[in-house]
Scaffold this active site. Structure first.
Site, short mmCIF file in Angstrom:
data_model
loop_
_atom_site.label_atom_id
_atom_site.label_comp_id
_atom_site.label_asym_id
_atom_site.label_seq_id
_atom_site.Cartn_x
_atom_site.Cartn_y
_atom_site.Cartn_z
N LYS A 240 1.83 1.99 -5.10
CA LYS A 240 2.39 1.42 -6.35
C LYS A 240 1.45 1.64 -7.53
O LYS A 240 1.90 1.81 -8.66
CB LYS A 240 2.65 -0.09 -6.17
N GLN B 14 2.05 -6.02 -3.10
CA GLN B 14 2.55 -6.10 -1.72
C GLN B 14 3.85 -5.27 -1.59
O GLN B 14 3.99 -4.28 -2.28
CB GLN B 14 2.77 -7.56 -1.28
N ASP C 225 0.81 -1.23 0.00
CA ASP C 225 0.00 0.00 0.00
C ASP C 225 0.84 1.28 0.00
O ASP C 225 0.43 2.30 0.54
CB ASP C 225 -0.97 0.02 1.19
N GLY D 122 -4.53 -4.35 -3.81
CA GLY D 122 -5.52 -3.33 -4.13
C GLY D 122 -4.76 -2.09 -4.51
O GLY D 122 -4.13 -1.47 -3.66
N HIS D 123 -4.75 -1.77 -5.79
CA HIS D 123 -3.96 -0.64 -6.28
C HIS D 123 -4.90 0.48 -6.75
O HIS D 123 -5.76 0.24 -7.60
CB HIS D 123 -3.03 -1.09 -7.42
#
Ligand code: GDP
Ligand code: IMO
Ligand code: MG
Length: 436
Positions: free
Chosen positions: A16, A226, A13, A40-41
């Site tokens: 990225k 990650q 988080d 989750g991007h």
């Protein structure tokens, strides 16, 4: 500059998604190389927010081929849902390619992830419960089904018949309840047939696509999920994910060779966060931590869990820069620290009365580590509209320079807000490792 890897330097988080989207304009291909829908991007363009779990963050540009590489574990249900969500917002997903060799996350993997976590009770890893660990376990045990199996119902049925009795026994042994659907071979075979029809046009030999783009001297971007400190081997085991987010993971999971990589851009936040369990030496449980969590909207993109917040920590940062061969850094969320009177930066640990600057080699030592802080004066001004390093308040520049010196790699991009254009670009991006 044919191949760049984007890698998280903390516990995930770090932003990225924003970094990948920002750099993607100049590239032909964006490749996810590990992880799955635990990621989750987030990308923010104007008033639009996109949250991507499996589809690479380059998808918003029409000219890009987004690739899901062989190192990713794919839950086809999530992928199809994500496709539908993007299509409904006018995004063209027809160019997305998924490696035939990527492993599938099936309903029993999700059930097993949940059952293992329940059985661990107070010692939970705090996984995203997306079935990531169990799918990678099956891959290593050579029991897994791969994306190519979606197109081969006969072999799928045989492989399910081999895998399912074991899963049923495991779920029962772990005390799981309500798992009948997750081990229903006929129901899963039917799902696989439907998924196969839908995903057929997207399934490809992505290693070939990557190598052909490389030969054409196109620029490829490898988007890590990650972060280095969640790496299966190099993070704080067992509080890690089950794949290799580090830059080396791009070679095993993305189809690029080590000497083809020209740039490793590490992504970090101005402070630190962690979701799930595990050591966090600089964790803040006071009002400042609360303030950072609220200002930074530190809520998990995938699970909606509140992220733990702490000061930035140079000990894992130096380690992550080394381990990834970071050539440059993007520093995100500097705006979140505006208005905090004093900013602390952990420069070393005290362990058993000794000053330690290296990431501890044992989990027991890490558990005894206490932070040694340097204090930096904060800045009052809002900085979300700043677009040049020279226009940042002096104290913000001092903090950025200190981080850069400690990391040993140049901070070439700085983010002062979630939106694509809230970015400060410095003049150059070095290739290869900065220290060479
Ligand atoms: P990722 O998993 O590394 O892509 O990061 P996430 O998307 O899960 O979390 C980063 C969050 O911070 C997202 O909500 C982003 O929109 C947001 N973000 C990224 N950069 C900045 C920034 O510079 N300032 C602020 N305030 N938010 C940012
Ligand atoms: P992005 O790509 C932050 C964490 C989980 C848990 C551990 C193992 O958005 O940065 P898993 O479900 O992978 O078996 O969980 O890893 N985790 C993340 N934390 N960002 C992520 O992804 C994460 N993906 C997994 O919270 O502690
Ligand atoms: Mg995320």
């Amino acid at each position: 500059m044919p191949a760049s890897v984007i890698v998280g330097l903390q516990w995930g988080d770090e932003g990225k998604g924003k970094t990948t989207d920002f750099l993607a304009e100049q590239v032909s291909t964006v490749v996810r190389y590990q992880g799955g829908d635990n990621a989750g991007h987030t990308i923010v363009i104007g008033d639009d927010t996109f949250k991507l779990h499996l589809v690479p963050s380059g998808v918003l540009y029409g000219h890009i081929t987004p690739i899901i590489g062989p190192g990713v574990v794919v839950n086809p249900a999530t992928l199809i849902r994500e496709f539908d969500g993007l299509i409904s917002r006018g995004i063209d997903i027809s160019k997305v390619r998924v490696s035939h060799a990527a492993h599938l996350i099936l309903p029993y993997h999700v059930a097993l992830d949940k059952a293992r976590e329940s059985a661990l009770a107070g010692d939970k890893v705090g996984t995203t419960q997306r079935g990531i660990g169990p799918a990678y376990e099956d891959r290593a045990a050579r029991l897994g089904l791969r994306v190519e199996d979606l197109l081969d119902p006969a072999s799928t049925a045989a492989r399910l018949a081999r895998a399912i009795p074991e899963k049923r026994a495991l779920l029962a042994a772990l005390g799981a309840t309500d798992y009948a659907d997750a081990v229903d071979a006929d129901a899963i075979a039917a799902l696989i047939a439907t998924w196969g029809e839908r995903l057929r046009p997207h399934i490809a030999d992505t290693n070939d696509l990557v190598q052909r783009a490389y030969t054409r001297k196109e620029h490829l971007l490898f988007e890590g999920a990650q972060g280095a400190m969640l790496d299966l081997d190099h993070g704080s085991y067992p509080f890690v994910t089950s794949s290799h987010p580090i830059a080396g993971g791009a070679t095993t999971g993305g189809g690029i060779a080590p000497l083809q990589i020209d740039e490793v851009m590490g992504v970090m936040k101005a402070y630190a966060t962690r979701v799930g369990s595990g050591p966090f030496v600089t964790e803040l449980t006071d009002a400042i931590g609360e303030r950072i969590a609220v200002t930074g909207h530190e809520v998990g993109t995938t699970t909606g869990r509140r992220r733990r917040v702490g000061w930035n920590d140079a000990v894992p940062l130096r380690y992550a820069v080394e381990l990834n061969g970071v050539s440059s850094i993007m520093l995100n969320k500097l705006d979140v620290l505006s208005g905090i009177p004093e900013i602390l930066l952990c420069v070393a640990y005290e362990i058993d009365g000794k000053r330690v600057e290296r990431w501890p080699a044992s989990a027991a030592e890490l558990a005894r580590a206490k932070p040694i802080y340097e204090t930096f004066p904060g800045w009052e001004q809002e900085i979300t509209s700043v677009r040049a390093m020279a226009d940042l308040p002096e104290n913000a520049r001092r903090y950025v320079t200190a981080l850069e010196e400690i990391a040993g790699a140049p901070i070439v991009l700085l983010s002062v807000g979630p939106e694509r254009t809230q970015t400060i670009e410095r003049a150059w991006r070095p290739l290869r490792h900065a220290k060479r």
